[in-house]
Write a protein that holds these residues in place. Structure first.
Motif, mmCIF file in Angstrom:
data_model
loop_
_atom_site.group_PDB
_atom_site.id
_atom_site.type_symbol
_atom_site.label_atom_id
_atom_site.label_comp_id
_atom_site.label_asym_id
_atom_site.label_seq_id
_atom_site.Cartn_x
_atom_site.Cartn_y
_atom_site.Cartn_z
ATOM 1 N N ALA A 274 54.606 23.231 17.190
ATOM 2 C CA ALA A 274 55.110 23.652 18.498
ATOM 3 C C ALA A 274 55.013 22.506 19.500
ATOM 4 O O ALA A 274 55.933 22.279 20.297
ATOM 5 N N TRP A 275 53.887 21.778 19.461
ATOM 6 C CA TRP A 275 53.714 20.628 20.366
ATOM 7 C C TRP A 275 54.764 19.567 20.062
ATOM 8 O O TRP A 275 55.405 19.014 20.966
ATOM 9 N N VAL A 276 54.949 19.282 18.782
ATOM 10 C CA VAL A 276 55.940 18.277 18.404
ATOM 11 C C VAL A 276 57.329 18.700 18.865
ATOM 12 O O VAL A 276 58.114 17.889 19.373
ATOM 13 N N GLY A 277 57.636 19.997 18.709
ATOM 14 C CA GLY A 277 58.947 20.492 19.113
ATOM 15 C C GLY A 277 59.199 20.388 20.602
ATOM 16 O O GLY A 277 60.356 20.288 21.037
ATOM 17 N N ASP A 278 58.128 20.422 21.406
ATOM 18 C CA ASP A 278 58.251 20.349 22.854
ATOM 19 C C ASP A 278 58.189 18.920 23.391
ATOM 20 O O ASP A 278 58.283 18.707 24.605
ATOM 21 N N HIS A 279 57.981 17.949 22.501
ATOM 22 C CA HIS A 279 57.858 16.555 22.914
ATOM 23 C C HIS A 279 58.809 15.684 22.107
ATOM 24 O O HIS A 279 59.385 16.117 21.114
ATOM 25 N N SER A 280 58.934 14.452 22.536
ATOM 26 C CA SER A 280 59.816 13.522 21.833
ATOM 27 C C SER A 280 59.076 12.864 20.674
ATOM 28 O O SER A 280 57.838 12.864 20.613
ATOM 29 N N ALA A 281 59.837 12.273 19.761
ATOM 30 C CA ALA A 281 59.229 11.516 18.666
ATOM 31 C C ALA A 281 58.414 10.360 19.223
ATOM 32 O O ALA A 281 57.359 10.007 18.670
ATOM 33 N N ALA A 282 58.867 9.775 20.323
ATOM 34 C CA ALA A 282 58.123 8.679 20.949
ATOM 35 C C ALA A 282 56.747 9.153 21.423
ATOM 36 O O ALA A 282 55.754 8.415 21.321
ATOM 37 N N ASP A 283 56.682 10.376 21.936
ATOM 38 C CA ASP A 283 55.388 10.936 22.357
ATOM 39 C C ASP A 283 54.458 11.098 21.161
ATOM 40 O O ASP A 283 53.253 10.825 21.251
ATOM 41 N N VAL A 284 55.010 11.569 20.047
ATOM 42 C CA VAL A 284 54.208 11.732 18.837
ATOM 43 C C VAL A 284 53.680 10.386 18.371
ATOM 44 O O VAL A 284 52.492 10.239 18.047
ATOM 45 N N VAL A 285 54.543 9.387 18.344
ATOM 46 C CA VAL A 285 54.139 8.053 17.902
ATOM 47 C C VAL A 285 53.045 7.492 18.796
ATOM 48 O O VAL A 285 52.082 6.872 18.318
ATOM 49 N N GLU A 286 53.161 7.712 20.095
ATOM 50 C CA GLU A 286 52.142 7.209 21.021
ATOM 51 C C GLU A 286 50.787 7.837 20.733
ATOM 52 O O GLU A 286 49.756 7.143 20.748
ATOM 53 N N ARG A 287 50.763 9.144 20.458
ATOM 54 C CA ARG A 287 49.494 9.801 20.123
ATOM 55 C C ARG A 287 48.943 9.258 18.801
ATOM 56 O O ARG A 287 47.727 9.094 18.637
ATOM 57 N N ILE A 288 49.819 9.009 17.848
ATOM 58 C CA ILE A 288 49.371 8.433 16.578
ATOM 59 C C ILE A 288 48.732 7.074 16.816
ATOM 60 O O ILE A 288 47.647 6.764 16.284
ATOM 61 N N ARG A 289 49.367 6.246 17.596
ATOM 62 C CA ARG A 289 48.851 4.902 17.863
ATOM 63 C C ARG A 289 47.504 4.952 18.578
ATOM 64 O O ARG A 289 46.591 4.181 18.266
ATOM 65 N N GLN A 290 47.385 5.853 19.533
ATOM 66 C CA GLN A 290 46.116 5.997 20.240
ATOM 67 C C GLN A 290 45.006 6.407 19.284
ATOM 68 O O GLN A 290 43.864 5.947 19.408
ATOM 69 N N ARG A 291 45.337 7.251 18.341
ATOM 70 C CA ARG A 291 44.331 7.793 17.417
ATOM 71 C C ARG A 291 43.929 6.781 16.346
ATOM 72 O O ARG A 291 42.743 6.616 16.058
ATOM 73 N N THR A 292 44.899 6.110 15.749
ATOM 74 C CA THR A 292 44.601 5.235 14.616
ATOM 75 C C THR A 292 44.132 3.852 15.037
ATOM 76 O O THR A 292 43.361 3.204 14.323
ATOM 77 N N GLY A 293 44.595 3.372 16.178
ATOM 78 C CA GLY A 293 44.166 2.064 16.659
ATOM 79 C C GLY A 293 44.478 0.958 15.664
ATOM 80 O O GLY A 293 45.559 0.896 15.091
ATOM 81 N N ASP A 294 43.475 0.098 15.432
ATOM 82 C CA ASP A 294 43.672 -1.035 14.526
ATOM 83 C C ASP A 294 43.082 -0.781 13.137
ATOM 84 O O ASP A 294 42.865 -1.703 12.364
ATOM 85 N N LYS A 295 42.839 0.488 12.818
ATOM 86 C CA LYS A 295 42.259 0.843 11.525
ATOM 87 C C LYS A 295 43.299 0.724 10.409
ATOM 88 O O LYS A 295 44.494 0.736 10.641
ATOM 89 N N LYS A 296 42.821 0.627 9.193
ATOM 90 C CA LYS A 296 43.711 0.684 8.038
ATOM 91 C C LYS A 296 44.183 2.128 7.880
ATOM 92 O O LYS A 296 43.378 3.055 7.862
#
Length: 311
Positions: A206-228
């Motif tokens: 539902a969150w993904v559906g209410d946001h853009s793919a760019a928003d999803v990618v930004e959250r992914i980047r914030q979460r994973t950082g520089d980890k493998k």
């Protein structure tokens, strides 16, 4: 007449020889002698499925559907041809004794371990999602706990179930210390889970559906950082309108357009491996699920190629 000695020794895949490779990449038999940077493998296993079986034919279906993608030299929207920047080979299917799940676990863990020890990364086609557990075990030996990006309709963190269960894999992976939960994220979830004690950040469907793919990618980047980062993509994360060929379809999923933009947006992350699971061709229509899986896998390879050029 069945050659019982051959079947018992798992010298040949139960479902026949490799008909074609993914994207017509060359076949690799000896990992040490190959100059491939990424090795594709298939795991025709669905004995851990709790819903409709059939994903054991997923590797075959994804490879076959990739024939629709081969003609495009430089895939849109990329401005280069994959073969010019990334060497990929297909090792065929992992061999194990069908009907004996532990032989799959042992064979797959060893196979992925061999890929990693040879300095390559793995792109693996399931099969049901249980194959991610032995894969992550091999990755943890080589890299330690990894950051996980997990796209799915289900969290697969359930503590119940049998020893071989595609709904418990990430519960066991966390218990075994294979995943860095503080830097991991699940996307597209739309089934029940214990929100109070959940180890991962969740962007539900539902969150993904209410946001853009760019928003999803930004959250992914914030979460994973520089980890493998390891990407595990269950095709049922996609809405069944775009991917009906799967064992446990759930309505109101993410679109294939959003999913491709998400994968494309992972450029720059330290991606070390991917699996694409739960494609079940028997429930597919006009190969659209197999094509979705093949396209997502190809997009991932383009991201790796783009990352390589930036180094």
């Amino acid at each position: 007449m069945t050659n019982t000695a051959t079947v018992a020794n798992a010298d040949l895949p139960l479902y026949g020889e490799l008909g074609m490779t993914f994207m017509q990449f060359p076949i690799v038999r000896n990992l040490q002698d190959s100059d491939a940077e990424v090795v594709v493998s298939g795991v025709p296993f669905d004995m851990a499925t709790t819903g409709r079986p059939g994903s054991r034919l997923g590797p075959q279906g994804v490879r076959q559907a990739s024939a629709n993608l081969i003609w495009e030299g430089a895939r849109w929207p990329w401005d280069f041809a994959l073969d010019d920047h990334l060497k990929v080979a297909d090792s065929g299917n992992v061999l194990f004794r069908h009907g004996e799940p532990q032989t799959m676990v042992d064979a797959l863990t060893g196979h992925i371990g061999s890929i990693l020890k040879s300095g390559k990364s793995a792109l693996t086609f399931g099969g049901d999602h249980f194959i991610s557990l032995p894969i992550l075990r091999a990755y943890a030996v080589e890299h330690g706990p990894v950051a996980l990006i997990h796209v799915d309709a289900h969290t697969d963190t359930y503590s119940g179930g049998s020893q071989y269960d595609h709904g418990t894999i990430f519960h066991h992976a966390v218990e075994e210390g294979l995943i860095d939960t503080e830097h991991s994220i699940q996307i597209g979830i739309r089934t029940a889970y214990d929100k109070k004690n959940h180890p991962f950040e969740v962007l539900d469907a539902a969150w993904v559906g209410d946001h853009s793919a760019a928003d999803v990618v930004e959250r992914i980047r914030q979460r994973t950082g520089d980890k493998k980062v390891y990407l595990s993509f269950d095709i049922d994360g996609i809405d069944p309108a775009f991917a009906p060929g799967t064992g446990t379809p759930v309505a109101a999923g993410i679109s294939i357009d959003c999913a491709l933009k998400m994968v494309r947006g992972l450029q720059g992350l330290d991606l070390i491996g991917m699996d694409l699971v739960e494609v079940a061709p028997a429930y597919d229509h006009a190969e659209i699920t197999c094509l979705a899986g093949a396209t997502l896998a190809l997009e991932y390879l383009y991201v790796l190629a783009a990352n390589k050029q930036q180094k």
